[in-house]
Write a protein that holds these residues in place. Structure first.
Motif, PDB file in Angstrom:
ATOM      1  N   GLY A  77      97.876  94.522  66.812  1.00  0.00           N
ATOM      2  CA  GLY A  77      99.308  94.313  66.656  1.00  0.00           C
ATOM      3  C   GLY A  77      99.719  94.307  65.197  1.00  0.00           C
ATOM      4  N   THR A  78      98.909  93.652  64.372  1.00  0.00           N
ATOM      5  CA  THR A  78      99.170  93.598  62.931  1.00  0.00           C
ATOM      6  C   THR A  78      99.182  94.989  62.322  1.00  0.00           C
ATOM      7  OG1 THR A  78      98.123  91.423  62.779  1.00  0.00           O
ATOM      8  CG2 THR A  78      98.301  92.688  60.746  1.00  0.00           C
ATOM      9  N   SER A  79      98.137  95.771  62.624  1.00  0.00           N
ATOM     10  CA  SER A  79      98.014  97.116  62.069  1.00  0.00           C
ATOM     11  C   SER A  79      99.160  98.014  62.513  1.00  0.00           C
ATOM     12  CB  SER A  79      96.673  97.725  62.492  1.00  0.00           C
ATOM     13  OG  SER A  79      96.535  99.035  62.008  1.00  0.00           O
ATOM     14  N   ALA A  80      99.529  97.935  63.806  1.00  0.00           N
ATOM     15  CA  ALA A  80     100.595  98.795  64.326  1.00  0.00           C
ATOM     16  C   ALA A  80     101.930  98.499  63.654  1.00  0.00           C
ATOM     17  CB  ALA A  80     100.709  98.624  65.841  1.00  0.00           C
ATOM     18  N   ARG A  95     104.540  93.440  53.754  1.00  0.00           N
ATOM     19  CA  ARG A  95     103.885  92.287  53.137  1.00  0.00           C
ATOM     20  C   ARG A  95     104.197  91.009  53.917  1.00  0.00           C
ATOM     21  NH1 ARG A  95     105.645  93.025  48.214  1.00  0.00           N
ATOM     22  NH2 ARG A  95     103.800  94.123  47.473  1.00  0.00           N
ATOM     23  N   ASP A  96     105.437  90.870  54.369  1.00  0.00           N
ATOM     24  CA  ASP A  96     105.800  89.710  55.191  1.00  0.00           C
ATOM     25  C   ASP A  96     104.943  89.662  56.463  1.00  0.00           C
ATOM     26  OD1 ASP A  96     107.790  88.930  53.420  1.00  0.00           O
ATOM     27  OD2 ASP A  96     109.389  89.968  54.510  1.00  0.00           O
ATOM     28  N   SER A  97     104.819  90.812  57.140  1.00  0.00           N
ATOM     29  CA  SER A  97     104.062  90.874  58.390  1.00  0.00           C
ATOM     30  C   SER A  97     102.588  90.549  58.164  1.00  0.00           C
ATOM     31  CB  SER A  97     104.191  92.268  59.021  1.00  0.00           C
ATOM     32  OG  SER A  97     105.537  92.542  59.377  1.00  0.00           O
ATOM     33  N   LYS A 240     109.429  83.784  62.188  1.00  0.00           N
ATOM     34  CA  LYS A 240     109.824  84.055  63.569  1.00  0.00           C
ATOM     35  C   LYS A 240     109.888  85.546  63.845  1.00  0.00           C
ATOM     36  CE  LYS A 240     113.256  81.572  65.166  1.00  0.00           C
ATOM     37  NZ  LYS A 240     114.548  80.836  65.191  1.00  0.00           N
ATOM     38  N   ARG A 241     110.504  86.298  62.925  1.00  0.00           N
ATOM     39  CA  ARG A 241     110.660  87.744  63.143  1.00  0.00           C
ATOM     40  C   ARG A 241     109.306  88.448  63.176  1.00  0.00           C
ATOM     41  NH1 ARG A 241     110.390  91.751  59.636  1.00  0.00           N
ATOM     42  NH2 ARG A 241     110.660  90.380  57.823  1.00  0.00           N
ATOM     43  N   CYS A 242     108.460  88.164  62.195  1.00  0.00           N
ATOM     44  CA  CYS A 242     107.166  88.849  62.118  1.00  0.00           C
ATOM     45  C   CYS A 242     106.238  88.438  63.258  1.00  0.00           C
ATOM     46  CB  CYS A 242     106.505  88.568  60.772  1.00  0.00           C
ATOM     47  SG  CYS A 242     107.386  89.276  59.363  1.00  0.00           S
ATOM     48  N   LEU A 247     103.251  89.826  67.941  1.00  0.00           N
ATOM     49  CA  LEU A 247     102.824  89.406  69.278  1.00  0.00           C
ATOM     50  C   LEU A 247     103.303  90.361  70.361  1.00  0.00           C
ATOM     51  CD1 LEU A 247     103.221  85.512  69.233  1.00  0.00           C
ATOM     52  CD2 LEU A 247     101.158  86.885  68.901  1.00  0.00           C
ATOM     53  N   HIS A 248     104.399  91.092  70.107  1.00  0.00           N
ATOM     54  CA  HIS A 248     104.883  92.085  71.071  1.00  0.00           C
ATOM     55  C   HIS A 248     103.791  93.097  71.390  1.00  0.00           C
ATOM     56  CE1 HIS A 248     107.338  95.109  73.048  1.00  0.00           C
ATOM     57  NE2 HIS A 248     106.977  95.996  72.139  1.00  0.00           N
ATOM     58  N   ILE A 249     103.016  93.455  70.371  1.00  0.00           N
ATOM     59  CA  ILE A 249     101.895  94.379  70.576  1.00  0.00           C
ATOM     60  C   ILE A 249     100.577  93.615  70.661  1.00  0.00           C
ATOM     61  CG2 ILE A 249     100.617  96.335  69.592  1.00  0.00           C
ATOM     62  CD1 ILE A 249     103.213  97.148  68.185  1.00  0.00           C
ATOM     63  N   GLY A 250     100.443  92.581  69.820  1.00  0.00           N
ATOM     64  CA  GLY A 250      99.172  91.879  69.709  1.00  0.00           C
ATOM     65  C   GLY A 250      98.741  91.144  70.957  1.00  0.00           C
TER      66      GLY A 250
END
Length: 458
Positions: A77-80, A95-97, A240-242, A247-250
């Motif tokens: 999820g992080t990488s995507a 960078r935030d993500s 919250k946003r990141c 998590l949407h993908i992760g």
């Protein structure tokens, strides 16, 4: 993510597809060869302690793989998210993500590991471990659970670097951590000088030290050298946003990844009905599988950032080309690996088994299951590609179908009809059927361009 272009980073949006994938994957293969070879050292040195310790550590594989798969899924999820953001040219959001991903993964993996520590007795009893094995299992797993937060370095930190097109640095980190593990394993397991022999507990300590090293190095690279993460807590709105985006993908990706060791746990329970020798041999075969499929695993780490960056840039023709090149390659490659494994089967069995019964089952494993590793490669690459396209539910559904419609049921049916031979043949047939389904569903994406149209909500 600094403005200066690093020589270690590939231009994923403009350089030739096959050359870019090759240049990204080769460093990953080298790093994974070192890491997985040295991890196999755990199994080798524990096997020298006897069949019962080898069976005990084999019972731990499904559980350790479950936690590792959770960390890998969050890394996906992080990488995507980061790769897609970089494809759009938004460095600050990337960078935030990255910062949020490191914090979030540490919290989630820590919580799951603590739950595993509390309920370990019940978990391993369900897997079929006998009471006599519990002390050895505790010696290994109690320490492993406590140190599992170190996974954020090799899993999440390396995923951040790969998302930016750097696969060289992760390979160095993986290789160095694996080398540390290999050196410390015999020292702690058998003892030397002032260091006492600790048996199976020593293998766990060696693993934890190698993880701690990897985490420290990754945090230094990301926070100080590359400035790819913030060194202070992000604002709550950014958190919250990141977190929501990752998590949407992760979460679906982690769920899909965790299904594999869960299925392995079911398979272990089935194999346990044939005795400790079968469990010991199956554990060795599972470790050998990670080595035999390391090129596929390397591609599953390098293909997704390539796809996600090109998705962010709207270059879908490059996505289709990359997927077809890699799937054709792994089919041919894994046939060669199978032939090599068949030739080496007697030697491999003699290295890892003290008892002839264990050696015979290891050879049986090698003669049957690796024949389907190329098909398994197509399944793995399809799932990772769906995640890279920000379609994690599709990947999750395919994983459920593969493991609990084809792989495990056919293996179980085979075991009922033809015992261990049938179990391995059933698993092979499950991979064949699922590879056909996976390839068809993913390539259909490109016959329906509207399926790949970005929405603002994505």
């Amino acid at each position: 993510m600094t403005s200066a272009k690093s020589k270690k980073k590939q231009d994923l949006l403009n350089e030739p597809v096959s050359g870019t994938l090759k240049n990204m994957t080769i460093p990953m293969i080298l790093g994974m060869v070192l890491l997985m070879t040295f991890n196999l050292v755990d199994t080798f040195f524990v096997s020298l302690l006897g069949t019962q310790p080898l069976a005990a550590i084999s019972f731990t594989f499904p559980i350790t793989f479950t936690v590792i798969s959770l960390a890998i899924g969050l890394g996906i999820g992080t990488s995507a998210v980061i790769a897609k953001t970089l494809g759009k040219g938004d460095v600050e959001s990337a960078r935030d993500s990255a910062t949020v991903a490191m914090l979030m993964t540490a919290i989630i993996v820590g919580f799951v590991s603590m739950a595993g520590l509390v309920f370990s007795e019940q978990i391993f009893s369900l897997l079929g471990a006998k009471p006599s094995m519990m002390p050895m299992i505790h010696d290994y797993m109690d320490l492993w659970f406590l140190g599992s937060i170190g996974l954020i370095g090799p899993m999440t930190g390396n995923a951040i670097l790969r998302a930016a097109g750097d696969t060289v640095t992760p390979s160095y980190v993986m290789g160095a951590a694996g080398l540390i593990n290999a050196v410390l394993d015999p020292l702690f397991i058998f003892g030397w000088g002032p260091v006492p022999a600790m048996g199976i507990k020593g293998a766990a300590i060696a693993t934890l030290i190698s993880w701690a090293f990897g985490m420290i190095i990754i945090l230094y690279i990301l926070g100080v050298r590359r400035q790819m993460i913030h060194l202070k807590m992000p604002h709550k709105d950014v958190l919250k946003r990141c977190t929501r985006e990752i998590l949407h993908i992760g979460l679906p990706a982690a769920g899909a990844n965790m299904l594999t060791p869960i299925a392995a746990a079911v398979m272990t329970a089935i194999v346990a009905s044939y005795g400790e020798t079968a469990v010991a041999a199956f554990g060795v075969g599972s470790r050998i599988e990670s080595i035999a499929c390391l090129v596929v695993l390397a591609l599953s780490m390098t293909l997704p950032p390539f796809i996600s960056q090109n998705l962010g840039a709207g270059k879908m023709a490059r996505v289709e080309q990359a997927f077809k090149i890699t799937t054709k390659f792994v089919l041919v490659w894994q046939v060669g690996i199978y032939l090599l494994m068949v030739l080496l089967a007697p030697w491999i069995a003699s290295v890892f088994a003290k008892e002839q019964n264990v050696a015979d089952i290891i050879k049986l494993f090698i003669y049957i299951l690796p024949l389907g590793y190329g098909l398994q490669g197509i399944i793995i690459l399809t799932n990772s590609s769906f995640n890279a396209l920000h379609k994690p539910i599709a990947a999750l559904v395919l994983s459920i179908i593969r493991l609990f419609v084809f792989y495990v049921p056919l293996a179980y049916l085979g075991s009922k009809l033809f015992e261990l031979n049938g179990l391995f043949i059933g698993a092979l047939l499950g991979n064949l059927l699922m590879a056909i389904v996976s390839y068809h569903l993913f390539t259909r994406q490109f016959a329906q361009p509207e399926c790949l149209v970005e929405t603002k909500s994505s």
